[in-house]
Design a protein around this motif. Sequence first.
Motif, short mmCIF file in Angstrom:
data_model
loop_
_atom_site.label_atom_id
_atom_site.label_comp_id
_atom_site.label_asym_id
_atom_site.label_seq_id
_atom_site.Cartn_x
_atom_site.Cartn_y
_atom_site.Cartn_z
N VAL A 92 0.82 -1.16 0.04
CA VAL A 92 -0.01 -0.06 -0.01
C VAL A 92 0.70 1.30 0.03
N SER A 93 2.02 1.11 0.68
CA SER A 93 2.88 2.32 0.87
C SER A 93 3.69 2.77 -0.58
N GLU A 121 2.05 1.95 -3.56
CA GLU A 121 1.12 2.43 -4.41
C GLU A 121 0.93 3.96 -3.83
N ARG A 122 1.03 4.34 -2.91
CA ARG A 122 0.67 5.66 -2.48
C ARG A 122 1.93 6.60 -2.99
N LYS A 162 0.21 14.38 -4.75
CA LYS A 162 -0.83 15.14 -4.73
C LYS A 162 -0.62 16.19 -3.92
N THR A 180 -0.22 10.73 -11.17
CA THR A 180 0.00 9.38 -11.03
C THR A 180 1.02 8.98 -12.05
N SER A 220 6.80 3.66 -8.02
CA SER A 220 7.10 4.57 -6.78
C SER A 220 8.27 5.47 -6.88
#
Length: 206
Positions: A37-38, A40-41, A46, A144, A148
């Motif tokens: 998840v990290s 992906e973030r 943003k 996006t 990463s």
Amino acid sequence: MNDLKNIVFTDEVKIKELQREFEEQNVKISKKIYSSVSEERLRVIKIAKKAKIKAPIENVFQEMVSLSAQNMHPNLKKEDLKESVFYRSSGKSNKIPFQVSKLKANEVLEIRWYANEQQFIKTISFYSNKNNTKTTIRYQDITTGMVSILGYFEKRIRSVYVKRQVIAFNISLLKTKLNLDLIKDNKKLKIERKIENMMKYSKDIY
């Protein structure tokens, strides 16, 4: 009247091609890549900013959208922007195709484009107070990518991008206040110099 033949896409075949390309890119970039998840973030940058200007929403919307149009291409005016239409950015932005994905008078402007395996979505939303004497502006920039951010070089690029977008937003606020004659005469020169310095600083960041 502006000559928009090299800015606005009007050929139906090319428009359908761009629609297909944008949709394919959106599906590709939106698909989950990492199990973490990290990580992906970290694919997403943003930026969210908020500001208030003491002026009716109609006036603020017109000025902010006009500036946004000029930033994408110096020959574009607010009146030239239409929802769902594709445009070509200026040479300094490598003439990349972009789309006005949302446009509603006195409410929202959203622009999106794709470059270097990344999706860019910029949104400016407008809200007025009860008496329409003050306008709240919410700016959101979401980028996006396909990977990463891990290394020092990538992190540096990310940092520079964020700084430049924040500076660009702050400059647009100052220009809007100047254009709406909200700056006192004895402070206008100071604000104009401040804008020049901010633009130079943004250009020199590396």
